[in-house]
Design an enzyme around this catalytic site. Structure first.
Site, short mmCIF file in Angstrom:
data_model
loop_
_atom_site.label_atom_id
_atom_site.label_comp_id
_atom_site.label_asym_id
_atom_site.label_seq_id
_atom_site.Cartn_x
_atom_site.Cartn_y
_atom_site.Cartn_z
N LYS A 139 54.92 41.45 31.69
CA LYS A 139 54.89 40.95 33.06
C LYS A 139 56.05 39.98 33.24
CE LYS A 139 53.27 40.45 37.22
NZ LYS A 139 54.69 40.36 37.69
N LYS A 188 49.36 36.04 37.13
CA LYS A 188 48.58 37.24 37.42
C LYS A 188 47.95 37.85 36.17
CE LYS A 188 51.40 37.89 41.47
NZ LYS A 188 52.71 38.31 41.97
N SER A 219 52.99 43.35 41.08
CA SER A 219 53.03 41.90 41.34
C SER A 219 52.65 41.56 42.78
CB SER A 219 54.43 41.33 41.02
OG SER A 219 54.37 39.99 40.66
N SER A 263 54.76 34.46 38.42
CA SER A 263 53.81 35.58 38.44
C SER A 263 53.12 35.86 37.11
CB SER A 263 54.52 36.85 38.93
OG SER A 263 54.71 36.81 40.32
#
Length: 404
Positions: free
Chosen positions: A227, A64, A118, A61
């Site tokens: 993140k 992102k 997310s 992720s």
């Protein structure tokens, strides 16, 4: 003999207090378990530590982060996005924000659902809105990463990071993407957000970041953004930013075997950076000269170096500014612009030991304050040492130990 013993005691105690420098730093490098990692200083871009930082790995992720800055720069945040069947949560794997087909959501809301919670469905919706399809989005974002940000070891096959064997990046590329993105105030706001009120068609809630350092579940001073990511093939991935008075750090860890190890490694890397380095600045339009010409610095310059380093500068015949550490190692080089000036000015203005603020002290004031602190420290140490010597002398004369 009694006097000899007393002299020896005096020498030993003096050495205990005065041989070792105050605030001595350790030079040991981090020992981490993550397969790939990097520490980058945000303002200077210098790499302070790396482990397999150019090896391609799966980002999960962390993808992102790139999708977010792409959306901010290429889209209109106030645009209303109509969610397609393909982008609805029913047709997207993994974590979602429960988007419904036909639901209308502002782009600025989708990017928060993407980065804070997310949401993979938000990623698909963003891709379709910006490029018309996920397939075209993949082409667009890879071109953007290479041509705009300047990373060349990254290839994304989707907007969210779900596993694909060709979906890869490196720790160094991810750090560069974040460094670039942090120049954008909207990105900084989203990347550093701990929560966001989500009012969806089928889901009303408060989104809370999954990053444990950012939300304070694991306390650490100075965290500014983060993140996390995970798919089985990538292991645990983590991107973290932190800032203290002298340093702004970007830390990436890739392919950690457990969530705990990813955070342990990140904390060790952050501590290493803050314990060993500082960043200084040279102001924009500072002037320099060599034997023949004068030059101007076209933009503000940051450079990072170990605590206690002797920093100097020199200008080559070609007009390149070289920042030199400890008289021999070239820390960084920067192209200057030739300037025609009548005065022989050398307005270097190296701002040591601080990130510029609206209320800065001058270098001379800073040095004066540091000197006062050192004098106070030395005075206290002398006082303690003298007191102990007096006590030892008193005990010795009182007991009259039978030394022979």
């Amino acid at each position: 003999m009694h006097k000899f013993i007393f002299i020896i005691l005096t020498i030993i105690l003096s050495n205990v207090f005065f041989i070792f420098p105050i605030n001595a730093e350790t030079n040991s490098f981090p020992s981490i378990q993550s397969k790939g990692a990097i520490i980058m200083e945000k303002d200077s871009g210098q790499i302070l530590f790396e482990k397999n930082s150019t090896s391609q790995m799966y980002p999960a992720s962390l993808t992102k982060i790139a999708t977010t800055i792409f959306a901010i720069e290429k889209g209109k945040l106030e645009d209303i996005v109509t969610i397609s069947s393909n982008a609805s949560s029913k047709n997207v794997e993994g974590t979602t924000v429960f988007l419904e087909q036909g639901e209308k959501v502002a782009l600025h809301t989708l990017i928060r659902g993407l980065l804070i919670n997310s949401g993979n469905d938000a990623g698909v919706a963003i891709a379709e809105h910006l490029s018309g399809s996920e397939m075209q989005f993949v082409k667009d974002i890879n071109t953007y990463l290479k041509d705009v940000i300047g990373v060349h070891n990254t290839n994304f096959t989707n907007p969210h990071g779900l596993f694909n064997p060709n979906h890869t990046t490196t720790a160094e590329d991810m750090a560069k993407i974040i460094q670039y993105a942090l120049k954008n105030e909207t990105f900084k706001d989203v990347f550093g957000a701990k929560q966001f009120a989500w009012e969806g068609l089928s889901w009303d809630t408060t989104l809370i970041t999954h990053h444990k350092l950012l939300k304070g579940e694991i306390p650490f001073e100075g965290i500014t953004g983060g993140k996390n990511g995970f798919v089985h093939q990538s292991g645990y991935t983590l991107a973290t930013t932190a800032e203290r008075e002298r340093l702004s750090l970007i830390v990436i860890t890739l392919n950690s075997s457990t969530d705990k190890l990813a955070y342990d490694d990140t904390i060790e890397l952050l501590n290493f950076g803050f314990d060993h380095f500082e960043t200084s600045y040279i102001k924009k339009e500072a002037t320099f000269s060599n034997e023949t010409d004068s030059y101007i610095l076209p933009q503000k310059l940051a450079f990072t170096y170990p605590f206690g380093s002797n920093i100097q500068h020199q200008v080559t015949q070609e007009g390149t500014l070289e920042i030199v550490v400890d008289n021999d190692e070239i820390l960084s080089t920067h192209k200057l612009e030739k300037q025609k000036i009548e005065t022989n000015s050398n307005n270097n203005a190296i701002e040591v030991n601080k990130i510029p603020t609206d209320n800065q002290t001058s270098d001379s004031e800073t040095k004066e304050q540091e000197a006062k602190i050192n004098i106070k420290q030395i005075s206290i140490v002398h006082l303690i040492g003298t007191f102990i010597l007096v006590v030892v002398g008193h005990i010795y004369h009182k007991t009259q130990l039978p030394f022979k």
